[in-house]
Every structure is written in C-alpha cells, then in structure tokens.
Enzyme design. Structure first.
Site, short mmCIF file in Angstrom:
data_model
loop_
_atom_site.label_atom_id
_atom_site.label_comp_id
_atom_site.label_asym_id
_atom_site.label_seq_id
_atom_site.Cartn_x
_atom_site.Cartn_y
_atom_site.Cartn_z
N GLU A 197 35.65 45.75 4.06
CA GLU A 197 34.26 46.05 3.72
C GLU A 197 33.36 45.92 4.94
O GLU A 197 32.47 46.74 5.17
CB GLU A 197 33.75 45.12 2.60
CG GLU A 197 34.47 45.27 1.27
CD GLU A 197 34.10 46.55 0.51
OE1 GLU A 197 33.28 47.33 1.03
OE2 GLU A 197 34.64 46.74 -0.58
N ARG A 201 31.43 49.15 6.54
CA ARG A 201 29.96 49.13 6.38
C ARG A 201 29.25 48.72 7.67
O ARG A 201 28.31 49.39 8.10
CB ARG A 201 29.56 48.16 5.25
CG ARG A 201 30.10 48.59 3.90
CD ARG A 201 29.63 47.67 2.79
NE ARG A 201 30.47 47.82 1.61
CZ ARG A 201 30.03 47.84 0.36
NH1 ARG A 201 28.75 47.69 0.11
NH2 ARG A 201 30.86 47.98 -0.65
N ASP A 329 42.75 54.71 -2.93
CA ASP A 329 42.00 55.91 -2.55
C ASP A 329 41.98 56.26 -1.06
O ASP A 329 42.52 57.29 -0.62
CB ASP A 329 40.55 55.82 -3.08
CG ASP A 329 39.87 54.47 -2.80
OD1 ASP A 329 40.47 53.62 -2.11
OD2 ASP A 329 38.73 54.27 -3.26
N GLU A 465 30.93 59.00 -4.72
CA GLU A 465 32.08 59.89 -4.47
C GLU A 465 31.86 61.33 -4.93
O GLU A 465 32.28 62.28 -4.25
CB GLU A 465 33.36 59.32 -5.10
CG GLU A 465 33.88 58.06 -4.41
CD GLU A 465 33.09 56.80 -4.73
OE1 GLU A 465 32.35 56.80 -5.74
OE2 GLU A 465 33.20 55.82 -3.97
C1 DMJ Z 1 32.25 52.41 -0.70
O1 DMJ Z 1 32.05 51.13 -0.21
C2 DMJ Z 1 33.30 53.12 0.07
O2 DMJ Z 1 33.18 54.47 -0.16
C3 DMJ Z 1 34.68 52.66 -0.26
O3 DMJ Z 1 35.66 53.33 0.46
C4 DMJ Z 1 34.94 52.83 -1.73
N1 DMJ Z 1 33.87 52.43 -2.55
C5 DMJ Z 1 32.52 52.33 -2.16
C6 DMJ Z 1 31.58 53.24 -2.89
O4 DMJ Z 1 31.91 53.54 -4.16
#
Ligand code: DMJ
Length: 562
Positions: A197, A201, A329, A465
C-alpha cells in the site's frame, strides 16, 4: 599586333558568317517542309516539353514527402463510434501505433475544458477542502463525523491526491500539498506499514510528482522511503514480507499468517524500477525484478496464481483461492504494465501475461443466465471449484485487456474487454443508486436475474476500477459512450456519496436511501476523481498511454526504452 592576334577577328567573323549561313539554311529547309511535316515537329516538341515538366515536378513532390515523414506525421482523426445502438462486439477498433519513447517532454496540463471536467474539479476541491479542514496531515477523512483516520500516519490523502491536483491545474491545492510533503512528511516513525500500500500510494505518488515537476524534493523523499521499504526484501526467498517498520527498517509477515499476498508482492515493480531509473541506482529495481523472476519460475495453473505466497520458502500456498479480485488482481495487471514500462523488452512478462489471460478465458470466464453476460469468477480455496462471484476490483481487467490490445495483443482480448466492461456497467445499472456493490454474484442457471447482491457485499467504497477501465477504453477507441457511462456514475456519486464534508463510502447500494459509512479513502482522490477527469477530457491523450504506464494507484510513470 602578332599574326595570331590578327587572325582572331577574322576567325570570329568567319564563324558569324557560318552561323548566319547555317541559320538561313535552316529557315530555307523549314520553309521547304510540307504542312504535315511541320505539324509533326511541333507535336514532338510539345511531347518532349510535357515529359520534362512531369519528370521534374514528381521529383519535387518526392522530396517534400520525405521531409514530412521525418518530422510531421499526420494522424487521421479517429471516428467516434457509439455503443448505444450497437452490440458491444461490433465496435470498430482503431489501432494507434505504440511508440516506445524515453519521455523527456512532460505533459502540460491546462485545466478543465468542458462542463463535465469542471464538475469533477469542483468535486475534488470539495473533498480536498473538507480533508484540509478536518484531517489535514492524517491518512483519511471521516466525512460524516468530520474526524481524521490514520492507517500508516503518512498523510496518505495528500501524497496520493497531489498529482490529481496537478493534472487538474489546481495550483493552490498542489502548492499546499507540496509544502506539507516538504515540511511534514517523514518516514522515521517506529510504526508498521503495509509494504504494498505504501509503495503504490506514497512511493508511486512521490515519483509521479517528481516526474511532472522535476522538483528534487520529491525524489529525495522517494529515495528515503525506498531505502526504508527495501527491508521488505530481506526474507530468505527474497519474496517481500507484507509489513515494514519504516523507522527501524525491519520487516515481517503479518501477525495472522506466515504468508504474503501474491498481488501485493508483484505490484511494486513499476515503482521500484522507476525509483532506480530516476535516481540512477539499480538496487531498487534489482530487488523488485527478482521477485517477478522468481514467481515466473513457479508452477501455475495455466498462468493463474494462488493468492498467497510464503516469503520463507518462496512457494505459493497450495490450493489457495485463484481470483482476479482481491489479493490476485494486480499480479496480472503488472505483468503487462512492466512489459510496457521496459519498452517491451522483457519477454517472459508478456509470455506470463498471455498464458494467464488464456487461463482466465478457460477457467474463470463464464456467462450468466438468462442473458449470457460475461463475468470473471473465482476458483475456491481447497476444492478449486468455480465460484460465480466477481469483486468490483476485477473491473480493472477490461482496461488492462484494452491496453494489451493497443500494444498488438490478440483481438479476442479486446472483445473480452468490451463484454466484461458492459457487465461491470450493469453491476452499477441494476441498483437504484446506480452504484456498484463490492461483490456481485452471478446466476449460472436462472430464468430471471443474471446477478444479485448479498447484503454483506452491498457496500461501495468509492472504488475506481470501473471508471479506470472506462478511461482506457475511451482513450484507446475514442468511443464517447464510455464518457456517458462515466457521467452516469459521477452523477450517482454526487447524489448519494457527497456530504457537506467530502464524499463518503456507502453501506448498501441496494437501498435508495443508503446508509453512509463515514470514510473517504485516499484512492477516491488519487484514482476515482482522476480517471473521471481524464475520461471527460475532449483530448483523450492528455496522459498518453504511448508514453505513460499508470501504476495500480493511478500514478502515471514514464515508459522507458528497456
Ligand atoms: C487501490 O488502492 C489500488 O487500485 C489497488 O491496486 C486495489 N484497490 C484500491 C482501489 O480500489
């Protein structure tokens, strides 16, 4: 005067006489010609002159064409094809040549240019102002109670949202955020953070801001953070631990497990590579790339990966869930994007991506009943039986598939992207709020509804998304129907999620009066509003996918030659 000198005038006059005689002779001969003979001579003269003129003008044109092809390629404008009255699969797919380039010139952002973009900018300003008033310097805003929420204590909303402000041309907001990063953002606290994260970010955000502004302050912060995050790679296998203490530079597995999450350890490579390229220090890229190489070697189910991996042994947890939703994902997303980031020079990344997408088609893609909507299900932990449920997170896939197709991957990838995007659209459209739930379940045999939402899964966290995929599809096809779909979603957010102090997550999209959850995640500023703003742009190449690869948190990073 010498004899020679005396001879010269004589010779000249003789020459003149001869020419004179010769000229007279020619005129006499010409007069003796019949009318037909004279016409033939005229015709011959005209033909020769025409041939000469044509020859020289074609040479001139060729020279001009060569000049144009060097510097001035004229790109045909793409036709806008509407999906409204057509089946999705019939949409024309104009292909734009992908140019691999080391980016030197940076995009110039000139602010909103139409009513929809102005509306999104107003939303960003509303959210930013509320965050500034109630939670400045904390990770998230709780917009109902007007309180702050801390997860990693890194001012996530500022660092994550800053490049959105920059792209929107919000100089005041950008400057106050920049000042906070410069003066307040430190990584010395004795506190555990999630490696993935913080990478997507914070490191991602800092690198994009550095790229856009060339302000060394951002790069210095990124290097400091990168050096501390490197502790995650200290496991026996080199597969990162999930948690890092930035202050002590130590790392460990989460308390509840020995395992790391597969999508997390494979979704840091874009950022670590860019840090190496920007700082001229290969150490970050080498550590992160070694993880991808290691995972490339592991056995998989037709390219599909279990969602947990052991950092001690370097092996997957056998029979763990296989999904393109939570924890799986972005493994697939970063295979393709790393290949693009490195100028399409690392073949195994493409091979793994192609195999995985074939695996998705074979094992995870199914059609619902009665209307045969395409969706991506999961293989359950243990049994590996098919579970017809799809996370909202999976709606990143249409955008990724379209990006692959724009980089010359097979046409069926694009067909799958279009069909899946439409299913994602329906997960919004079937609810009275016109907002999607966190998870949608599909019927494989039903005479009535294709999909349904369990109450426990009915929340909406303002996730990006679907609008992310809309933006990819809009940029790649030019089809403005995707803008219209995005506008519907934006209006729903305005209606149900906007509160006096920002935007809030919702508890139940099935209710016309949904309960609100009191949380504004940083990805709402970083991703959801950024993608909506870009989606509504008249110029769909504002952030050009030929030049940028977008990290998992919507931070654009430059594409390199290798
Ligand atoms: C985000 O922090 C990023 O896109 C992550 O890869 C997956 N989920 C969240 C948003 O839904």
């Amino acid at each position: 005067m010498s004899a020679l000198q005396m001879q010269i005038p004589f010779q000249i006059s003789r020459l003149q006489d001869e020419y004179c005689i010769c000229g007279k002779e020619m005129i006499l001969r010409w007069n003796r010609l019949s009318r037909l003979q004279r016409s033939l001579v005229y015709a011959l003269f005209l033909i020769t002159a025409t041939v000469l003129v044509l020859f020289y003008s074609s040479k001139l044109n060729a020279a001009n064409v060569n000049k144009n092809s060097d510097s001035n390629i004229v790109v045909e404008p793409l036709k806008n094809v509407s999906l409204v009255n057509e089946p999705v699969e019939n949409v024309v797919q104009p292909k734009k040549t992908v140019v691999e380039s080391e980016v030197n010139e940076r995009p110039v952002f000139t602010g909103p240019s139409n009513a929809r973009q102005y509306a999104v900018v107003e939303s960003f300003k509303h959210a930013w102002k509320a965050y500034k008033e109630h939670a400045w310097g904390h990770d998230n805003l709780k917009p109902l109670s007007g309180m702050a929420f801390d997860w990693f204590s890194l001012g996530l909303s500022i660092v994550d949202g800053l490049d959105t402000a920059y792209i929107m041309g919000l100089t005041e907001e950008f400057e106050e955020g920049r000042q906070w990063v410069k003066n307040e953002l430190v990584f010395t606290k004795n506190k555990d953070v999630n490696f993935f994260e913080v990478t997507i970010r914070v490191l991602g955000g800092l690198l994009t801001n550095y790229h856009f502004t060339q302000d060394e302050m951002f790069l210095n912060k990124a290097k400091d953070l990168g050096d501390r995050l490197m502790a995650a790679f200290s496991s026996p296998s080199g597969i990162p631990y999930s948690d890092v203490n930035l202050g002590t530079k130590t790392a460990h597995a989460p308390e509840w497990s020995h395992y790391s999450t597969t999508a997390e350890v494979t979704t840091v490579q874009l950022e670590f590579r860019e840090l190496s390229r920007a700082s001229n220090d290969p150490v970050y890229e080498d550590a992160a790339a070694a993880v991808s190489e290691k995972i490339h070697q592991l056995p998989k189910k037709h390219g599909l990966v279990p969602i947990f991996i052991n950092p001690n042994t370097g092996h997957f947890l056998p029979h763990a869930t296989i999904t393109l939703g939570a924890r799986g994902d972005s493994y697939y997303e970063y295979l393709l994007k790393q290949w693009i980031q490195t100028g399409k020079t690392i073949n195994y990344l493409l091979d793994d991506y192609m195999t995985a997408i074939e695996g998705v088609r074979e094992f995870l893609a199914k059609r619902s009943s009665p209307n045969k909507h395409l969706f991506i299900g999961e293989l359950s932990a243990g049994s590996e039986s098919f579970n017809p449920k799809m996370d909202h997170l999976t709606c990143f896939l249409p955008g990724t598939l379209a990006l692959g197709h724009a980089n010359d991957l097979p046409d069926w990838h694009m067909t799958m992207a279009e069909e899946l995007l439409y299913t994602c659209y329906l997960t919004y459209a079937v609810h009275p709020t016109f907002l999607a739930p966190e998870i949608t379940h599909f019927n494989l045999a039903s005479a009535t509804n294709d999909m349904y939402t369990k109450t426990a899964d009915a929340h909406n966290l303002l996730r990006p998304e679907f609008v992310e995929s809309l933006w990819y599809m809009y940029q790649i096809t030019g089809n403005t129907t995707y803008q219209d779909w995005g506008w519907q979603i934006f209006q729903s957010l305005e209606k149900y999620a906007k509160v006096p102090n920002g935007y809030t997550s919702l508890a139940n999209v099935k209710s016309e009066k949904p309960l609100q959850r009191d949380m504004m995640e940083s990805f709402f500023l970083s991703e959801t509003l950024k993608y909506l703003y870009l989606l509504f742009s008249d110029d769909r190449f504002v952030i050009d996918l030929n030049k940028y690869v977008i990290n998992s948190e919507a931070h654009p990073l430059p594409i390199h030659k290798n």
